[in-house]
Design a protein around this motif. Structure first.
Motif, mmCIF file in Angstrom:
data_model
loop_
_atom_site.group_PDB
_atom_site.id
_atom_site.type_symbol
_atom_site.label_atom_id
_atom_site.label_comp_id
_atom_site.label_asym_id
_atom_site.label_seq_id
_atom_site.Cartn_x
_atom_site.Cartn_y
_atom_site.Cartn_z
ATOM 1 N N GLU A 67 40.500 34.880 32.258
ATOM 2 C CA GLU A 67 39.826 34.166 33.343
ATOM 3 C C GLU A 67 38.623 33.387 32.820
ATOM 4 O O GLU A 67 38.434 32.209 33.160
ATOM 5 C CB GLU A 67 39.383 35.180 34.405
ATOM 6 N N LYS A 68 37.808 34.033 31.975
ATOM 7 C CA LYS A 68 36.612 33.363 31.437
ATOM 8 C C LYS A 68 37.002 32.240 30.472
ATOM 9 O O LYS A 68 36.373 31.171 30.456
ATOM 10 C CB LYS A 68 35.706 34.373 30.722
ATOM 11 N N TYR A 69 38.016 32.460 29.670
ATOM 12 C CA TYR A 69 38.478 31.428 28.722
ATOM 13 C C TYR A 69 38.875 30.168 29.480
ATOM 14 O O TYR A 69 38.545 29.042 29.084
ATOM 15 C CB TYR A 69 39.650 31.967 27.911
ATOM 16 N N THR B 201 41.363 49.687 40.429
ATOM 17 C CA THR B 201 41.320 48.850 39.227
ATOM 18 C C THR B 201 41.195 47.374 39.564
ATOM 19 O O THR B 201 40.629 46.600 38.796
ATOM 20 C CB THR B 201 42.576 49.057 38.369
ATOM 21 N N LEU B 202 41.691 46.955 40.718
ATOM 22 C CA LEU B 202 41.606 45.558 41.119
ATOM 23 C C LEU B 202 40.155 45.119 41.294
ATOM 24 O O LEU B 202 39.814 43.961 41.038
ATOM 25 C CB LEU B 202 42.377 45.331 42.430
ATOM 26 N N ALA B 203 39.294 46.029 41.713
ATOM 27 C CA ALA B 203 37.893 45.686 41.993
ATOM 28 C C ALA B 203 37.179 45.181 40.750
ATOM 29 O O ALA B 203 36.312 44.311 40.822
ATOM 30 C CB ALA B 203 37.165 46.900 42.561
ATOM 31 N N ALA B 204 37.545 45.723 39.594
ATOM 32 C CA ALA B 204 36.866 45.339 38.357
ATOM 33 C C ALA B 204 37.581 44.221 37.617
ATOM 34 O O ALA B 204 36.954 43.424 36.929
ATOM 35 C CB ALA B 204 36.746 46.556 37.442
ATOM 36 N N GLY B 205 38.893 44.146 37.771
ATOM 37 C CA GLY B 205 39.668 43.272 36.899
ATOM 38 C C GLY B 205 39.874 41.852 37.350
ATOM 39 O O GLY B 205 40.128 40.973 36.536
ATOM 40 N N VAL B 206 39.780 41.564 38.639
ATOM 41 C CA VAL B 206 40.153 40.249 39.134
ATOM 42 C C VAL B 206 39.136 39.774 40.172
ATOM 43 O O VAL B 206 38.671 40.561 40.991
ATOM 44 C CB VAL B 206 41.557 40.287 39.783
ATOM 45 N N ASN B 207 38.821 38.486 40.124
ATOM 46 C CA ASN B 207 37.887 37.919 41.094
ATOM 47 C C ASN B 207 38.639 37.539 42.364
ATOM 48 O O ASN B 207 39.149 36.422 42.495
ATOM 49 C CB ASN B 207 37.193 36.698 40.485
ATOM 50 N N LEU B 208 38.730 38.460 43.310
ATOM 51 C CA LEU B 208 39.439 38.235 44.569
ATOM 52 C C LEU B 208 38.541 38.624 45.750
ATOM 53 O O LEU B 208 38.618 39.733 46.255
ATOM 54 C CB LEU B 208 40.729 39.067 44.629
ATOM 55 N N PRO B 209 37.678 37.724 46.204
ATOM 56 C CA PRO B 209 36.849 38.066 47.368
ATOM 57 C C PRO B 209 37.649 38.035 48.663
ATOM 58 O O PRO B 209 38.636 37.314 48.776
ATOM 59 C CB PRO B 209 35.780 36.974 47.360
#
Length: 700
Positions: free
Chosen positions: A86-88, A338-346
Motif C-alpha cells: 500500500e505504501k509503495y 487482523t483487518l484493523a491493522a492490515g488494511v486502510n478501510l474506514p
C-alpha cells in the motif's frame, strides 16, 4: 507556526505540486505540529496519534525533504506485507521528482543489491532485520529511517523484530510513527527523539456500549442513548447505519463468528446499487487463487451487499472485497481483528462484537483483548470526506459489565509499550543477528544489546546465558565468531531454536524416503506454521500419516497439541506436493485458500532453510532430500514435474496436463510447439514455448 496552506511549506514547488495533485491544499493539526517541531529539518521524532490522522504524509514530507537536501537514502518500514504494498503504491507519486522508489519483502536469504539504485525503499521489519545480517552496502549508506506502526513492539511475535530494527535504526536519523501510547515520553527518550503527541482525528469519534439484553440499548460516552428495535443488537444497529447511507465494519473474535455474522447480516434488506453489486459478483467468479466453496459462499453474500474478511481467504478474494468496500458497493464487512491493522478501510461505524478471544493456554480458553487492539479497531470509524463523525460501539451481553467495559476501553489510554525481547527465543535470535552484522565483535554486540528497550537487569541475566547457549550449540566459537553453521542460520533468517531442532533431529536420524518426517520436523520448529486441530482430528491424525515421524508423540497435553498441529501441516503439504486438488485439500483439512498459500510459503522457506542447515552440517543425504522437497513445495508438484515447471507460466495443473500428453521437459515443448498450443491454447501456448526457449538456452 500554524500552517494553513501547503503553499506555505518551505519545500520545492514540485513537492507542493504532488500534494496539490492529490487534492491536499492544507495540513491538518497533526501534520502542522510535526512541521513546527522540525520535521523538515530532519529532527528525530516520535509521532503518536490516532488512526487516520495523516501520519503517512508526515513520513513522506520527512523523507522527501531529507532526500532533496542531499540525504543518501530513506527506508520506510512496516509490520505487514499488505501495508508495504500500500505504501509503495502511494510513494510512487514522488518519482515525478526523480526520486526512485523501490520495494522488497520476503526472500530473507538475499541482500537485494538491486536496491542500491533506489532513493526510497519500502520494506517490512522482518526483511530489514534480515538485510542487516547480510550487510549490503546500500543499507549501510542509508541515513533516514521511518518506523511505521511502532506500537507493534507490543506484539508477541513481531515485537522483538520491531525492537531489534529500532536498535539499529535509531543510530541514524529516525521518524517513528505509532498509535497513541501511554508511555510515549519513555519511548521517545529511548529513541533519542522528540515526542509529538496528539489525539486529533480528521473525523471525530463517538464511542459507545451496545447492550444486547432483553432491550437493545446504545449508550454513548457523550451521554446520549438510543433504543433499537429487534432481538439482535448487531443486526439492528447495522441496519440503521446502512439505511442512513453509512458502511459498517463488524469485528468478531473468530473466522467462524465472522462468517456466521455475515450470513445473518445478509438476511437484512439493505439498499444497494444493484448494477454495481452484480458486476462485482461476476468478477468474484473469475478469481483464480480461491477455493470453489468459499467463492460460492461469498458470491451469495456479495449479492446482498455483505462480505466476510479473514486470513483464510485468498489474496484475490480479499483484494476484491476491499475494493468493493472502498467503492461503497459492499455495505458491511464482518472481519477478524487482523483487518484493523492490515488494511486502510474506514467505515461510518465499527462494531466490536467480542472483547474476548480464544487462547488455549489460558484456563477457560478466553482472554480479553488489549486496549490497543480496541483502539486499532475503533480507529477505523469515520470516513474522511463522507462522514461528519464516526461511531464505534462495543457489544456486551448485560448491563452489569457495560460500565466496566466502558471504563477499560473507552475511558482508558492504551497499554504502555514494553520490550518483548525478554525470553530466550527472542533474545538469542537478537544476539545471533547482531553477531552476523559486518564489523561485529563481542564489545559491539554488548553495546548494541544495552540499547534495546529491555530492562537492564533482565538484559544482563540473558546476555551471558545467550553467549553460553550460542557457543554450546555451535553457533559461536569461543572467541565470539560465527561458525559456518551459525553464519548460515543467521543468513537464512530462522530462529536459532529452529536451527537447533533441525540440527539435533537430522544428526541423530537416518534419511527417509518419505517426506512426512521432514515436513513434520520443520513444522515443529518455532518458525513453523500453526494449524487448528479439532477434537476429531486429534484422534485421527496419527492414524492417517503414511509414515512415522522423526519425533516421538509426547505425553504432555500442550506438547501433544503442538505435535499434532505440526503433523496436520505436514499432511497438508504432503498432499500438496502429491498434486492433490486444492479444493480437496481445503475440504479435507477444513482450511481456507489463504491458509493453504500461507502454509506453502512458510514451508517453502523452511524446506529451503532445512536444506541449507543440512548442507552446512555436511549431512549430504538429508540435504539432497530437503533440496528436492523444497523444489516441489512452492508449486506443489511430484518430482517428475520438476524439470517442466522450470518454465515460467507452467504450474502444477498445466505441468501435469503437458506431462500426461508426453511433454515431460522444456526441450519437448520446443520440439512440439503446435502440440503445446493445442493443449494450452494458441496465445498461452506460444508464450510458454518462448519461455521454454529461454530456459533451454540457459537464460533462466
Amino acid at each position: 507556526m500554524k500552517i494553513v496552506s501547503v503553499d506555505d511549506l518551505p519545500l520545492d514547488g514540485k513537492v507542493i505540486q504532488v500534494l496539490r495533485n492529490r487534492g491536499i491544499v492544507s495540513l491538518n493539526p497533526v501534520q502542522s505540529e510535526a512541521i513546527e517541531k522540525g520535521l523538515l529539518e530532519g529532527k528525530r521524532m516520535l509521532l503518536t496519534s490516532p488512526t487516520g490522522s495523516g501520519k503517512t504524509l508526515i513520513a513522506e514530507l520527512g523523507m522527501i525533504s531529507h532526500l532533496l537536501k542531499g540525504g543518501k537514502r530513506a527506508v520506510y518500514v512496516t509490520p505487514l506485507r499488505a501495508l508495504t504494498a500500500e505504501k509503495y503504491s502511494t510513494f510512487g507519486d514522488w518519482e515525478t521528482l526523480g526520486i526512485k522508489v523501490g520495494v522488497t519483502s520476503g526472500d530473507y536469504d538475499a541482500e537485494d543489491a538491486f536496491l542500491s539504485k533506489y532513493d526510497l525503499v519500502v520494506t517490512t521489519y522482518e526483511k530489514l532485520d534480515s538485510l542487516w545480517r547480510h550487510g549490503p552496502e546500500w543499507l549501510l549508506e542509508t541515513d533516514y529511517f521511518v518506523l511505521d506502526e511502532l506500537h507493534y513492539m507490543n506484539d508477541g511475535k513481531r515485537g522483538p523484530i520491531v525492537e531489534s530494527v529500532a536498535v539499529r535504526a535509531k543510530r541514524r536519523k529516525i521518524l517513528a510513527l505509532s498509535a497513541t501510547v501511554s508511555n510515549g515520553e519513555a519511548i521517545a527518550k529511548w529513541l533519542n527523539a522528540e515526542l509529538v503527541n496528539t489525539n486529533w482525528r480528521p473525523v471525530p469519534l463517538r464511542e459507545g456500549i451496545l447492550i444486547n439484553d432483553r432491550k437493545i440499548t446504545l449508550s454513548f460516552s457523550d451521554g446520549t442513548t438510543l433504543t433499537l428495535k429487534g432481538s439482535d443488537g448487531i443486526l439492528s444497529y447495522t441496519e440503521k447505519v446502512v439505511e442512513e447511507g453509512g458502511q459498517v465494519l463488524i469485528f468478531r473474535s473468530s473466522r467462524k463468528m465472522a462468517e456466521t455474522t455475515a450470513k445473518k447480516v445478509a438476511s437484512l434488506n439493505l439498499k444497494l446499487r444493484r448494477g454495481e453489486v452484480d458486476s462485482l459478483a461476476s468478477r468474484l467468479e473469475e478469481v483464480e487463487d480461491a477455493g470453489s466453496e468459499e467463492k460460492n459462499t461469498l458470491l451469495e453474500l456479495i449479492k446482498k451487499g455483505v462480505a466476510f474478511h479473514h486470513a483464510g481467504l485468498s489474496k484475490g478474494l480479499r483484494d476484491l472485497i476491499e475494493e468493493g468496500f472502498r467503492k461503497r458497493i459492499i455495505k458491511v464487512i464482518t472481519a477478524t481483528p487482523t483487518l484493523a491493522a492490515g488494511v486502510n478501510l474506514p467505515a461510518r461505524s465499527v462494531i466490536i462484537g467480542d472483547i474476548h478471544r480464544f487462547n488455549r493456554r489460558i484456563l477457560g480458553f478466553q482472554e480479553e483483548i488489549s486496549v490497543m487492539e480496541y483502539k486499532q479497531m475503533s480507529g477505523r470509524a469515520g470516513r474522511p470526506g463522507y462522514d461528519s463523525e464516526g461511531e464505534a460501539v462495543i457489544v456486551v451481553r448485560n448491563r452489569r459489565e457495560a460500565e466496566r467495559i466502558a471504563r477499560k476501553y473507552i475511558f482508558s489510554p492504551p497499554e504502555p509499550l514494553e520490550s518483548k525481547l525478554g525470553n530466550e527465543s527472542a533474545f538469542y535470535s537478537f544476539l545471533l543477528g547482531l553477531f552476523a552484522e559486518k564489523g561485529s565483535s563481542e564489545e559491539r554486540v554488548r553495546n548494541l544489546v544495552y540499547e534495546a528497550f529491555l530492562d537492564r537487569n533482565v538484559t544482563e541475566s540473558y546476555l551471558e546465558q545467550g553467549f553460553s547457549w550460542l557457543k554450546e550449540n555451535e553457533f559461536l566459537t569461543n572467541d565470539y565468531k560465527l561458525t559456518v553453521f551459525g553464519r548460515r542460520v543467521a543468513d537464512i533468517y530462522i530462529n536459532p531454536f529452529s536451527a537447533k531442532i533441525i540440527k539435533d533431529v537430522l544428526t541423530s536420524s537416518q534419511s527417509e524416503d518419505c517426506d512426512i518426517p521432514y515436513l513434520h520436523m520443520l513444522a515443529m520448529t518455532p518458525d513453523g506454521p500453526i494449524a487448528n486441530v479439532s477434537k476429531q482430528e486429534e484422534d485421527d491424525l496419527v492414524y492417517v500419516s503414511p509414515c512415522p515421524t522423526f519425533m516421538e508423540e509426547p505425553d504432555d497435553e500442550d506438547e501433544l497439541y503442538e505435535y499434532l498441529s505440526a503433523l496436520k501441516i505436514a499432511l497438508i503439504v504432503h498432499d500438496w506436493v502429491e498434486e492433490t486438488e486444492e479444493d480437496t485439500i481445503l475440504s479435507k483439512y477444513n482450511i481456507g485458500s489463504g491458509d493453504l498459500r500461507s502454509i506453502v510459503e512458510t514451508m517453502d522457506w523452511l524446506t529451503y532453510s532445512g536444506y541449507q542447515v543440512a548442507k552446512a552440517l555436511k549431512l549430504e543425504s538429508h540435504a539432497e532430500i530437503l533440496h528436492k522437497l523444497n523444489r516441489r513445495v512452492y508449486d506443489g508438484v511430484k518430482e517428475e514435474l520438476l524439470d517442466l515447471i522450470r518454465v515460467p507460466g507452467i504450474g502444477r495443473k498445466r505441468g501435469r496436463l503437458l506431462y500426461q500428453n508426453g511433454l515431460t521437459k522444456p526441450e519437448d515443448l520446443l520440439m512440439n510447439q503446435e502440440k503445446v498450443k493445442s493443449i494450452l491454447g494458441e496465445k498461452l501456448g506460444e508464450k510458454v514455448v518462448k519461455e521454454a526457449a529461454r530456459v533451454v538456452g540457459g537464460v533462466l
